[in-house]
Design a protein around this motif. Structure first.
Motif, PDB file in Angstrom:
ATOM      1  N   ALA A 156      -1.067  15.011  -6.809  1.00 20.92           N
ATOM      2  CA  ALA A 156      -2.096  14.264  -6.082  1.00 20.92           C
ATOM      3  C   ALA A 156      -2.804  13.269  -6.995  1.00 20.92           C
ATOM      4  CB  ALA A 156      -3.113  15.233  -5.484  1.00 20.92           C
ATOM      5  N   THR A 157      -3.120  12.121  -6.411  1.00 21.21           N
ATOM      6  CA  THR A 157      -3.899  11.108  -7.118  1.00 21.21           C
ATOM      7  C   THR A 157      -4.852  10.490  -6.096  1.00 21.21           C
ATOM      8  OG1 THR A 157      -3.788   9.191  -8.590  1.00 21.21           O
ATOM      9  CG2 THR A 157      -2.226   9.243  -6.755  1.00 21.21           C
ATOM     10  N   TYR A 158      -5.603   9.505  -6.499  1.00 25.18           N
ATOM     11  CA  TYR A 158      -6.560   8.898  -5.584  1.00 25.18           C
ATOM     12  C   TYR A 158      -6.850   7.460  -6.011  1.00 25.18           C
ATOM     13  CZ  TYR A 158     -10.080   9.317  -9.209  1.00 25.18           C
ATOM     14  OH  TYR A 158     -10.764   9.181 -10.380  1.00 25.18           O
ATOM     15  N   PHE A 159      -7.496   6.757  -5.116  1.00 23.81           N
ATOM     16  CA  PHE A 159      -8.060   5.448  -5.419  1.00 23.81           C
ATOM     17  C   PHE A 159      -9.190   5.199  -4.434  1.00 23.81           C
ATOM     18  CE2 PHE A 159      -4.433   4.749  -2.647  1.00 23.81           C
ATOM     19  CZ  PHE A 159      -4.921   3.903  -1.666  1.00 23.81           C
ATOM     20  N   ASP A 160     -10.082   4.315  -4.782  1.00 25.13           N
ATOM     21  CA  ASP A 160     -11.236   3.987  -3.946  1.00 25.13           C
ATOM     22  C   ASP A 160     -11.045   2.615  -3.322  1.00 25.13           C
ATOM     23  OD1 ASP A 160     -12.729   6.343  -4.543  1.00 25.13           O
ATOM     24  OD2 ASP A 160     -13.225   5.487  -6.500  1.00 25.13           O
ATOM     25  N   ILE A 161     -11.504   2.480  -2.083  1.00 27.25           N
ATOM     26  CA  ILE A 161     -11.446   1.202  -1.378  1.00 27.25           C
ATOM     27  C   ILE A 161     -12.879   0.723  -1.202  1.00 27.25           C
ATOM     28  CG2 ILE A 161     -10.741   0.028   0.741  1.00 27.25           C
ATOM     29  CD1 ILE A 161      -8.662   2.296   1.085  1.00 27.25           C
ATOM     30  N   PHE A 162     -13.142  -0.498  -1.607  1.00 28.31           N
ATOM     31  CA  PHE A 162     -14.474  -1.084  -1.515  1.00 28.31           C
ATOM     32  C   PHE A 162     -14.478  -2.155  -0.432  1.00 28.31           C
ATOM     33  CE2 PHE A 162     -13.666   0.349  -5.838  1.00 28.31           C
ATOM     34  CZ  PHE A 162     -14.741   1.204  -6.027  1.00 28.31           C
ATOM     35  N   VAL A 173      -4.395   2.226   5.399  1.00 24.23           N
ATOM     36  CA  VAL A 173      -3.671   2.274   4.132  1.00 24.23           C
ATOM     37  C   VAL A 173      -2.225   2.647   4.420  1.00 24.23           C
ATOM     38  CG1 VAL A 173      -3.474   3.429   1.902  1.00 24.23           C
ATOM     39  CG2 VAL A 173      -5.732   2.934   2.838  1.00 24.23           C
ATOM     40  N   VAL A 174      -1.298   1.834   3.908  1.00 24.43           N
ATOM     41  CA  VAL A 174       0.126   2.113   4.016  1.00 24.43           C
ATOM     42  C   VAL A 174       0.690   2.120   2.600  1.00 24.43           C
ATOM     43  CG1 VAL A 174       2.341   1.350   4.936  1.00 24.43           C
ATOM     44  CG2 VAL A 174       0.258   1.032   6.278  1.00 24.43           C
ATOM     45  N   VAL A 185      -1.495   6.557   5.439  1.00 24.15           N
ATOM     46  CA  VAL A 185      -2.383   7.552   4.847  1.00 24.15           C
ATOM     47  C   VAL A 185      -3.707   7.537   5.591  1.00 24.15           C
ATOM     48  CG1 VAL A 185      -3.554   8.240   2.723  1.00 24.15           C
ATOM     49  CG2 VAL A 185      -1.306   7.184   2.601  1.00 24.15           C
ATOM     50  N   PRO A 186      -4.191   8.693   6.046  1.00 21.19           N
ATOM     51  CA  PRO A 186      -5.508   8.712   6.718  1.00 21.19           C
ATOM     52  C   PRO A 186      -6.613   8.361   5.717  1.00 21.19           C
ATOM     53  CG  PRO A 186      -4.666  10.956   6.466  1.00 21.19           C
ATOM     54  CD  PRO A 186      -3.595  10.019   5.974  1.00 21.19           C
ATOM     55  N   VAL A 187      -7.572   7.590   6.192  1.00 25.28           N
ATOM     56  CA  VAL A 187      -8.689   7.173   5.326  1.00 25.28           C
ATOM     57  C   VAL A 187      -9.932   7.906   5.752  1.00 25.28           C
ATOM     58  CG1 VAL A 187     -10.044   5.216   4.560  1.00 25.28           C
ATOM     59  CG2 VAL A 187      -7.639   4.920   5.068  1.00 25.28           C
TER      60      VAL A 187
END
Length: 187
Positions: A156-162, A173-174, A185-187
């Protein structure tokens, strides 16, 4: 026919008997089995303001007090074309239905709801739809899940959307793998 053994807590049973040939008199008032005036329609998708192009416009149709009958919905664009919509029966709440459409042009939409062949109260609904004020170019994303090195398969990893300053709108997010296969991907 009173019994001296009866007290004030006794129950009396009365059986009424009607002859088998009994018929209703002509002109006798009858309670209608369906009543379109008791249907309630509510939600963002039938409000006069607050809807935007590209954003879902949901509303609910409640027929619980109206009896049985078929529902017919039409959603007309300002240009007179039919807008597609999704109508589903709610399984959690008896005799209610969820309807959603996504406006494609700005202007005044007309939503009609018909129950048992009659229009429901306040139908047709005049729904104002404004142009989207979102600016996707003001969105950005950062985080370890977007780095070119360091992402490990099956971990698992992650990123932030601003989205500050981008205005209203939904974030989607695709993710594409090296073979070009995509996954939402569910946001």
């Amino acid at each position: 026919m009173a019994s001296p053994h009866v007290d004030d807590l006794s129950v009396m049973t009365y059986v009424s008997q009607f002859p088998a040939q009994a018929k209703l008199k002509p002109g006798a008032p009858l309670r209608p089995k369906t009543n379109a005036n008791k249907v309630r329609v509510f939600g963002k998708g039938v409000e006069a303001t607050g809807n935007m192009v590209g954003s879902p416009a949901p509303f609910t149709i409640d027929t619980f007090s109206a009896g049985g009958g078929d529902i017919k919905v039409t959603v007309e664009t300002p240009r007179g074309k039919q807008e597609p919509f999704k109508l589903e029966e709610n399984l959690q709440k008896a005799k209610t239905y969820s309807c959603t459409y996504t406006p494609t042009v700005e202007g005044t939409y007309v939503v009609k709801v018909i129950f048992a062949g009659k229009e429901v109260p306040k139908s047709p609904f005049k729904v104002g739809v404004a142009a989207s004020k979102s600016d996707p170019s003001k969105c950005s994303a950062k985080g370890p899940g977007l780095e070119s090195a360091g992402v490990v398969a099956n971990k698992a990893t992650y990123f932030d959307i601003f989205t500050a300053g981008a205005g209203p709108g939904a974030v989607n997010v695709v993710i594409a793998d090296p073979d070009g296969k995509t996954n939402t991907v569910p946001v």
